[in-house]
Design an enzyme around this catalytic site. Sequence first.
Site, PDB file in Angstrom:
ATOM      1  N   ASP A  31       2.313  -8.239  29.919  1.00  0.00           N
ATOM      2  CA  ASP A  31       2.188  -9.026  28.688  1.00  0.00           C
ATOM      3  C   ASP A  31       3.244 -10.125  28.667  1.00  0.00           C
ATOM      4  OD1 ASP A  31       0.278  -7.277  28.048  1.00  0.00           O
ATOM      5  OD2 ASP A  31       1.300  -6.371  26.318  1.00  0.00           O
ATOM      6  N   TYR A  32       4.427  -9.767  29.168  1.00  0.00           N
ATOM      7  CA  TYR A  32       5.537 -10.707  29.145  1.00  0.00           C
ATOM      8  C   TYR A  32       5.198 -11.952  29.971  1.00  0.00           C
ATOM      9  CZ  TYR A  32      10.157 -12.677  29.842  1.00  0.00           C
ATOM     10  OH  TYR A  32      11.212 -13.542  29.889  1.00  0.00           O
ATOM     11  N   PHE A  34       2.346 -13.008  30.811  1.00  0.00           N
ATOM     12  CA  PHE A  34       1.236 -13.715  30.175  1.00  0.00           C
ATOM     13  C   PHE A  34       1.782 -14.654  29.091  1.00  0.00           C
ATOM     14  CE2 PHE A  34      -2.223 -14.369  27.222  1.00  0.00           C
ATOM     15  CZ  PHE A  34      -3.342 -14.489  28.041  1.00  0.00           C
ATOM     16  N   ASP A  35       2.668 -14.132  28.272  1.00  0.00           N
ATOM     17  CA  ASP A  35       3.236 -14.944  27.192  1.00  0.00           C
ATOM     18  C   ASP A  35       4.000 -16.150  27.721  1.00  0.00           C
ATOM     19  OD1 ASP A  35       2.126 -13.443  25.273  1.00  0.00           O
ATOM     20  OD2 ASP A  35       3.918 -12.226  24.849  1.00  0.00           O
ATOM     21  N   SER A  80     -33.968  -8.886  11.674  1.00  0.00           N
ATOM     22  CA  SER A  80     -33.450  -7.561  11.384  1.00  0.00           C
ATOM     23  C   SER A  80     -34.108  -6.581  12.353  1.00  0.00           C
ATOM     24  CB  SER A  80     -33.923  -7.304   9.996  1.00  0.00           C
ATOM     25  OG  SER A  80     -33.307  -6.597   9.199  1.00  0.00           O
ATOM     26  N   LEU A  81     -33.886  -5.288  12.164  1.00  0.00           N
ATOM     27  CA  LEU A  81     -34.552  -4.306  13.019  1.00  0.00           C
ATOM     28  C   LEU A  81     -35.285  -3.301  12.147  1.00  0.00           C
ATOM     29  CD1 LEU A  81     -31.753  -3.389  15.594  1.00  0.00           C
ATOM     30  CD2 LEU A  81     -33.935  -4.464  16.140  1.00  0.00           C
ATOM     31  N   GLU A 110     -29.800   0.978  23.887  1.00  0.00           N
ATOM     32  CA  GLU A 110     -28.418   0.544  23.680  1.00  0.00           C
ATOM     33  C   GLU A 110     -27.889   1.218  22.427  1.00  0.00           C
ATOM     34  OE1 GLU A 110     -28.671  -3.727  23.249  1.00  0.00           O
ATOM     35  OE2 GLU A 110     -30.135  -3.738  24.868  1.00  0.00           O
ATOM     36  N   LYS A 112     -26.242   1.121  18.713  1.00  0.00           N
ATOM     37  CA  LYS A 112     -26.277   0.168  17.610  1.00  0.00           C
ATOM     38  C   LYS A 112     -24.859   0.078  17.057  1.00  0.00           C
ATOM     39  CE  LYS A 112     -29.072  -1.134  13.648  1.00  0.00           C
ATOM     40  NZ  LYS A 112     -28.101  -1.310  12.574  1.00  0.00           N
ATOM     41  N   ASP A 114     -21.859  -1.054  14.775  1.00  0.00           N
ATOM     42  CA  ASP A 114     -21.821  -1.329  13.352  1.00  0.00           C
ATOM     43  C   ASP A 114     -20.715  -2.332  13.054  1.00  0.00           C
ATOM     44  OD1 ASP A 114     -22.710  -1.090  10.846  1.00  0.00           O
ATOM     45  OD2 ASP A 114     -21.733   0.816  10.412  1.00  0.00           O
ATOM     46  N   GLU A 169     -22.210  -8.275  18.222  1.00  0.00           N
ATOM     47  CA  GLU A 169     -21.610  -7.714  17.036  1.00  0.00           C
ATOM     48  C   GLU A 169     -20.100  -7.871  17.117  1.00  0.00           C
ATOM     49  OE1 GLU A 169     -24.328  -6.733  15.575  1.00  0.00           O
ATOM     50  OE2 GLU A 169     -23.536  -5.701  13.830  1.00  0.00           O
ATOM     51  N   TYR A 221     -25.285  -8.334  23.323  1.00  0.00           N
ATOM     52  CA  TYR A 221     -26.454  -7.584  23.793  1.00  0.00           C
ATOM     53  C   TYR A 221     -27.744  -8.375  23.847  1.00  0.00           C
ATOM     54  CZ  TYR A 221     -26.482  -7.165  18.711  1.00  0.00           C
ATOM     55  OH  TYR A 221     -26.417  -7.435  17.380  1.00  0.00           O
ATOM     56  N   LYS A 284     -35.423  -1.100  22.967  1.00  0.00           N
ATOM     57  CA  LYS A 284     -36.105  -2.390  23.116  1.00  0.00           C
ATOM     58  C   LYS A 284     -37.095  -2.323  24.270  1.00  0.00           C
ATOM     59  CE  LYS A 284     -31.888  -4.645  21.619  1.00  0.00           C
ATOM     60  NZ  LYS A 284     -30.678  -5.386  21.978  1.00  0.00           N
ATOM     61  N   CYS A 402     -27.865  -0.559 -24.752  1.00  0.00           N
ATOM     62  CA  CYS A 402     -27.190  -1.309 -23.696  1.00  0.00           C
ATOM     63  C   CYS A 402     -25.673  -1.170 -23.846  1.00  0.00           C
ATOM     64  CB  CYS A 402     -27.590  -2.785 -23.776  1.00  0.00           C
ATOM     65  SG  CYS A 402     -26.685  -3.819 -22.619  1.00  0.00           S
ATOM     66  N   CYS A 405     -24.317  -4.883 -24.832  1.00  0.00           N
ATOM     67  CA  CYS A 405     -24.651  -5.631 -26.052  1.00  0.00           C
ATOM     68  C   CYS A 405     -25.263  -4.733 -27.121  1.00  0.00           C
ATOM     69  CB  CYS A 405     -25.575  -6.796 -25.727  1.00  0.00           C
ATOM     70  SG  CYS A 405     -27.250  -6.288 -25.326  1.00  0.00           S
TER      71      CYS A 405
HETATM   72  P1  AMP Z   1     -30.171  -3.985  10.292  1.00  0.00           P
HETATM   73  O1  AMP Z   1     -29.037  -4.863   9.815  1.00  0.00           O
HETATM   74  O2  AMP Z   1     -30.073  -2.566   9.892  1.00  0.00           O
HETATM   75  O3  AMP Z   1     -31.520  -4.640  10.072  1.00  0.00           O
HETATM   76  O4  AMP Z   1     -30.010  -3.921  11.862  1.00  0.00           O
HETATM   77  C1  AMP Z   1     -30.127  -5.053  12.629  1.00  0.00           C
HETATM   78  C2  AMP Z   1     -28.785  -5.409  13.163  1.00  0.00           C
HETATM   79  O5  AMP Z   1     -28.299  -4.456  14.087  1.00  0.00           O
HETATM   80  C3  AMP Z   1     -28.841  -6.663  13.984  1.00  0.00           C
HETATM   81  O6  AMP Z   1     -28.788  -7.804  13.182  1.00  0.00           O
HETATM   82  C4  AMP Z   1     -27.614  -6.539  14.832  1.00  0.00           C
HETATM   83  O7  AMP Z   1     -26.548  -7.199  14.213  1.00  0.00           O
HETATM   84  C5  AMP Z   1     -27.281  -5.055  14.835  1.00  0.00           C
HETATM   85  N1  AMP Z   1     -27.166  -4.455  16.170  1.00  0.00           N
HETATM   86  C6  AMP Z   1     -26.155  -3.660  16.553  1.00  0.00           C
HETATM   87  N2  AMP Z   1     -26.296  -3.266  17.819  1.00  0.00           N
HETATM   88  C7  AMP Z   1     -27.420  -3.835  18.295  1.00  0.00           C
HETATM   89  C8  AMP Z   1     -28.082  -3.828  19.556  1.00  0.00           C
HETATM   90  N3  AMP Z   1     -27.625  -3.125  20.596  1.00  0.00           N
HETATM   91  N4  AMP Z   1     -29.221  -4.545  19.676  1.00  0.00           N
HETATM   92  C9  AMP Z   1     -29.706  -5.260  18.617  1.00  0.00           C
HETATM   93  N5  AMP Z   1     -29.115  -5.308  17.412  1.00  0.00           N
HETATM   94  C10 AMP Z   1     -27.981  -4.605  17.233  1.00  0.00           C
HETATM   95 ZN    ZN Z   2     -27.626  -5.803 -23.078  1.00  0.00          ZN
END
Ligand code: AMP
Ligand code: ZN
Length: 664
Positions: A31-32, A34-35, A80-81, A110, A112, A114, A169, A221, A284, A402, A405
């Site tokens: 690291d040193y 590199f810096d 989305s998925l 693969e 997923k 988060d 991600e 990915y 996929k 409510c 209100c």
């Molecule tokens: P969701 O938000 O539940 O609709 O899931 C879709 C999201 O999963 C995508 O927009 C990606 O950001 C995420 N994701 C994470 N890992 C993967 C992967 N290996 N392949 C595709 N999407 C992924």
């Molecule tokens: Zn109200």
Amino acid sequence: MNIEQQINLLREGLRKHNYNYYVLDNATISDYDFDIKLKELQQLEEAYPEFYDANSPTLRVGGEITKNFNTVKHDFRMYSLANSYSKEDLEDWETRIKKLVDGDVEYTCELKYDGASISLTYENGTLLRAVTRGDGYQGDEVTTNIKTINSIPLKLKGNYPPRFDIRGEIVLPFEGFNKMNEERIEAGEEPYRNPRNTASGSLKLQDSSEVAKRPLDCLLYHIVGERLPISTQFESLEKAREWGFKVPKIAKLAKNISEVFEFIEYWDIHRHNLPYETDGVVVKVNSLFQQEELGYTAKAPRWAIAYKFKAEQVSTVLNEITYQVGRTGAITPVANLEPIELAGTIVKRASLHNADQIEKLDIRVGDTVFVEKGGEIIPKIIGVNLVERPSNSTLTKYIKHCPECQTELVRQEGDAKHFCPNTDGCPPQIIGRIQHFISRKAMDIDGLGSETVALLVQNELIRNYADLYELSVDQILPLERMAEKSAENLIAGVNASKNIPFERVLFALGIRFVGETVAKKLAKHYKNIEGLANASEEELINVDEIGDVIAKSVIDFFASEEHIEIINRLKKNGVQLEISEEELASQTDRLVGNTFVVSGVFIKVSRNELKQLIEQNGGKVSSSISKKTSYVVAGDKMGPSKRTKAESLGVPIISEDDFLLMIS
Ligand code: AMP
Ligand code: ZN
């Protein structure tokens, strides 16, 4: 060696060490050292600014400030998925796929990850821009922040295509996350909730040197682009690695769903040992050609599916039930819980959905409840531990008035929720509607946040969204924490929103059941607000995909004189209440009444462009051939089963050129 060569040599060296350390996880210098090299380069770059390079390794440390993140349209939509939760779900998915494509189907499995999804565009081997997912069509450009993430290459290696997007991600590995929190606690600050939100929040920090301090990582990915030298998903993972990207090694090529399931079963257990959060597996279709054949639904690819791992569960005590009023007046009961850790985050609140849900589960204050966290941000209560119920416990009585209100609540037939009918006098509804109006997908008013809206309403400066357009700097300056600059930004943002196209204005109005897609449909069909306001319920129902619930809600909205007055004021102030000339000009109705299926590979236009052309000319695109199909536009390598189907139903098959002639 001259200065330029010296600078280039240092950049090359640092780039390589960086790659070894952050992508391969295999450091080759200390690291040193590199810096020292980095400092040397920084000094040279400062002394010789003529050799500036937007992708120099020195930019990793950040320093640039972004005041406003630009909105950028994705070249290719970020979808989305679809989700699945069992082996049966996956088998059903396979059955659906096999009806649509020919031949054997293989799958890439693969994990997923988060985190926060990101799309990186590379041109001629250098990082051009990084854009968040946003609404899938457009996102925020966060390039300067992204450059500080060490595992993202700023320059590529090997034989990469001239331009492409790579998606993945942004994650915050547990170790770094915990360390950040330890430091925060020491400094007397509130710890961050969870790695995912912290990662996505980091992308929008204004000071990139703050981002540089966060131990973010990026796992990639998915490669997208035109004419790519790749034919399968598995190959694209390998190629991306060759070009210098960090692509997790955990990926499997499976011949069938049983093999997919082996991968899932293994990782359901072993994922707990991974350095970052995962919430499932993404399966996929491996062949990109088959992927093209399968195409997309309105929201997600047909060629991929997420398998969600079973959510984690804990039990804790329910201290209190409170009630929230949304912008539509809908009441949501909220469980206030004894704080407890669940899947790495501290949970204090959970949604109780509605009165029926509370009754069905017989949830009472003082109960010990089971809490589960699925994909949603807010956890759910899924049951009560009756053994632990206190002897003095009483049945929960749902509120009748409510909480904001005091108006008596109503509940219409068929509605699961109670509503506060005091639409124009109930503060959270007034505020909520304006907050919706200014939100990103709606009018996207820069310089005006949710809290300021609340402040403006509380100070009686605005009561509805039309009032925004009549605000002046002098009026808002006296507000708490409002500096001159922010006041000016607010007004500028309001003015800029006058360019937002009609379809988004329509969404912004907040007509119940008129979401983004419906707003688009209605804008396209009626072309201006008058047309829509004067439409009868019958006419509305006849518009494609508009049902009676939506139609009724539109009628109700325009039946209110107050709403008409607000709309007239919006119009007077220059808000777009009709579709633009340009848009009108680019649209024709040559193909109205015709449904097209597109299959194969095309030469003059891409498959996406072809679909856009169909829609711009009033036609409809469908993914499977039926009696209702008017034409199949066939490119090279059209699937043989599609051809047979078209022939047997007598659907005409036309070429790309035939099609282009049709619309010319
Ligand atoms: P969701 O938000 O539940 O609709 O899931 C879709 C999201 O999963 C995508 O927009 C990606 O950001 C995420 N994701 C994470 N890992 C993967 C992967 N290996 N392949 C595709 N999407 C992924
Ligand atoms: Zn109200």
